[in-house]
Design an enzyme around this catalytic site. Sequence first.
Site, PDB file in Angstrom:
ATOM      1  N   ASP A   9       0.881  -1.152   0.000  1.00  0.00           N
ATOM      2  CA  ASP A   9       0.000   0.000   0.000  1.00  0.00           C
ATOM      3  C   ASP A   9       0.932   1.219   0.000  1.00  0.00           C
ATOM      4  OD1 ASP A   9      -2.361   1.699   0.645  1.00  0.00           O
ATOM      5  OD2 ASP A   9      -1.341   1.863   2.578  1.00  0.00           O
ATOM      6  N   ASP A  11       0.085   5.043   0.786  1.00  0.00           N
ATOM      7  CA  ASP A  11      -0.121   6.011   1.862  1.00  0.00           C
ATOM      8  C   ASP A  11      -0.224   5.307   3.213  1.00  0.00           C
ATOM      9  OD1 ASP A  11      -0.442   8.457   0.217  1.00  0.00           O
ATOM     10  OD2 ASP A  11      -2.158   7.360  -0.577  1.00  0.00           O
TER      11      ASP A  11
END
Length: 192
Positions: A9, A11
């Site tokens: 992922d 952020d």
Amino acid sequence: MEIKLVIFDLDGTLVDSLPGLAHAMNLVLAEEGYPLHPEESYRHFVGHGIKNLVFKALPEEAAREEALLEACHGKMLGTYGRDWDHALRLYEGIPSLLDALKERGIRMAVNTNKDQAITRKIMETAGTQPEETLYVGDTLVDVETARNSGAFCAAVTWGFRTREELEEGGVGWMVDRPLELLEILEGRKKTP
């Protein structure tokens, strides 16, 4: 278990983008004459895309007005598109982790707000199967993404959610520092 692909992922896992997101949304709120939020509040607004962040940041009565929500969403996209790098930084230890994965010949990908079909395409492109993949994220959305795609999951505790929130979601591995991921890959961290 042999992991051939690690999907990160973006952020809250690789980069701390919270200051930039808070800055951009607060500019939109100020322009609309609404109260601003402290940066820490945005930790709970992120996780389901920019439109959801806008919905949560707007006062409740304003967020229910679809035209206003759409207008503020458009402004946020423009503001964040311009100021996306405001106070942006890699989390400590991420460069060393990426170097270590590269040295081991493990493929890497970044996934951000994608659905199951996109995640599967990433695995197909990388030439791996879900059971050869470790998905690394910081929210329960990331955990669901891993589960839906059939990949293993590791949740990081330095991101946007607390350890307690992640544990409630039944995360497999919990990781407190980036290089701890190598313990998973080397089989030194107990399989969930």
